[in-house]
Design an enzyme around this catalytic site. Structure first.
Site, PDB file in Angstrom:
ATOM      1  N   LEU A 202      -0.442   1.058  12.661  1.00  0.00           N
ATOM      2  CA  LEU A 202      -0.152   0.410  11.388  1.00  0.00           C
ATOM      3  C   LEU A 202      -0.427  -1.086  11.517  1.00  0.00           C
ATOM      4  O   LEU A 202      -0.459  -1.630  12.620  1.00  0.00           O
ATOM      5  CB  LEU A 202       1.304   0.637  10.987  1.00  0.00           C
ATOM      6  N   VAL A 203      -0.591  -1.750  10.396  1.00  0.00           N
ATOM      7  CA  VAL A 203      -0.841  -3.192  10.441  1.00  0.00           C
ATOM      8  C   VAL A 203       0.276  -3.879  11.223  1.00  0.00           C
ATOM      9  O   VAL A 203       0.021  -4.750  12.051  1.00  0.00           O
ATOM     10  CB  VAL A 203      -0.945  -3.764   9.017  1.00  0.00           C
ATOM     11  N   GLU A 204       1.516  -3.509  10.940  1.00  0.00           N
ATOM     12  CA  GLU A 204       2.652  -3.963  11.746  1.00  0.00           C
ATOM     13  C   GLU A 204       3.691  -2.872  11.887  1.00  0.00           C
ATOM     14  O   GLU A 204       3.852  -2.028  10.992  1.00  0.00           O
ATOM     15  CB  GLU A 204       3.317  -5.214  11.140  1.00  0.00           C
ATOM     16  N   THR A 205       4.374  -2.893  13.017  1.00  0.00           N
ATOM     17  CA  THR A 205       5.543  -2.061  13.287  1.00  0.00           C
ATOM     18  C   THR A 205       6.651  -2.997  13.733  1.00  0.00           C
ATOM     19  O   THR A 205       6.425  -3.892  14.560  1.00  0.00           O
ATOM     20  CB  THR A 205       5.257  -1.026  14.377  1.00  0.00           C
TER      21      THR A 205
ATOM     22  N   HIS B 287       5.029  -9.207   4.962  1.00  0.00           N
ATOM     23  CA  HIS B 287       5.286  -7.823   4.554  1.00  0.00           C
ATOM     24  C   HIS B 287       6.207  -7.098   5.529  1.00  0.00           C
ATOM     25  O   HIS B 287       7.083  -6.336   5.101  1.00  0.00           O
ATOM     26  CB  HIS B 287       3.953  -7.087   4.269  1.00  0.00           C
TER      27      HIS B 287
END
Length: 297
Positions: A45-48, A77
């Protein structure tokens, strides 16, 4: 094996499927940074993020934020989406309409309005400063924007939690149809130790004041569907450059249509220049995570 809580959310959208995905892990207090990175790389994912007990007075919780490649100090986000997950899981409650997130950028407040599925959260962006302006601010910038009719504000290199190059297009249609040189954006990002290039254009659409596209090639992402930190920096740049302008107190943002999303964000600008970036988030996946945290390789 550890049995932990894992949520996946869609952030900055009115309906699921329009925003930016985020993974949130609860209960990984004993995980090493290597184990967190390994899991974030696996989710792709873009960020975790990982929600942990706070270690500073006044913080509601502590947050660690990972891209698939490295840990980062702050991002918009993940902050807004993780706050939604915290409320969903009952880990913390808002006091006087605020949560306080501890992260590597400090303790940042988040405004909470509404309840349940209608909750809207906005994170206070870190203070920003304009480091350089103009097409000549970097050797790679002029070539990257060659042929683009630019807007009234000059391109700028801005820092505040993250570092981004910003450029205003004169025309919304040109921005939406732009096919940038992604290799050139990556070279610009790595040369300046920044996330990459974020471009924006003013809009006549009554639903939003700006259209934004973000290309965070510095962390290996081609185009981001919803960029909280970048939008915070745009808001700070506008507030400093046009303190009496039509967008100086805030506006709404459209982002992500060019890659099949429809993200919506609000940027609110207080009288003292404080920037808040917010929107709605939706819990899409809620379940149990089994992950071998002892394996750090």
């Amino acid at each position: 094996m550890d049995a932990l809580r894992f949520l996946q959310l869609d952030v900055f959208c009115d309906q699921p499927g329009g925003g930016n995905p985020l993974g949130v892990v609860f209960g990984a207090h004993h995980w090493s940074a290597q184990a967190m990175q390994r899991f974030a790389t696996w989710t792709n994912l873009v960020e975790t993020t990982f929600v942990l007990p706070p270690s500073l007075d006044g913080a509601s919780y502590r947050l660690r934020i990972f891209t698939p490649h490295r840990e980062i100090a702050f991002a918009g986000h993940p902050s807004v989406g993780s706050a939604c997950a915290v409320l969903h899981e009952g880990v913390a409650e808002a006091r006087d309409g605020l949560l306080h997130q501890q992260c590597d950028a400090g303790v940042l407040p988040l405004r909470v309005s509404g309840t349940g599925r209608e909750v809207v959260l906005a994170v206070q962006a870190p203070a920003a400063q304009v480091l350089r302006t103009g097409l000549d601010a970097d050797p790679g910038l002029a070539g990257l924007l060659d042929g683009i009719r630019l807007g009234p504000l000059p391109p700028a290199f801005v820092e505040g939690g993250r570092r981004w190059w910003l450029a205003e297009f004169a025309d919304e249609h040109a921005l939406r149809g732009w096919h940038p040189d992604h290799a050139a954006i990556a070279a610009l990002a790595h040369a300046s130790d920044s996330l990459g290039l974020c471009v924006f254009a003013r809009s006549d659409d009554p639903a939003f004041g700006l259209v934004v596209r973000a290309f965070p090639a510095g962390v290996g992402i081609v185009e981001d569907p919803a960029s909280g930190a970048a939008n915070g920096l745009i808001g700070a740049y506008l507030a400093q450059a046009e303190p009496e302008g039509p967008l100086a107190s805030g506006y709404h943002v459209s982002q992500g249509r060019e890659i099949g999303r429809d993200a919506r964000m609000s940027v609110d600008i207080d009288g003292d220049g404080t920037i808040w970036v917010g929107g709605r988030s939706h819990v899409v996946v809620s379940g149990t995570l089994d992950w071998p945290s002892a394996v750090d390789a």
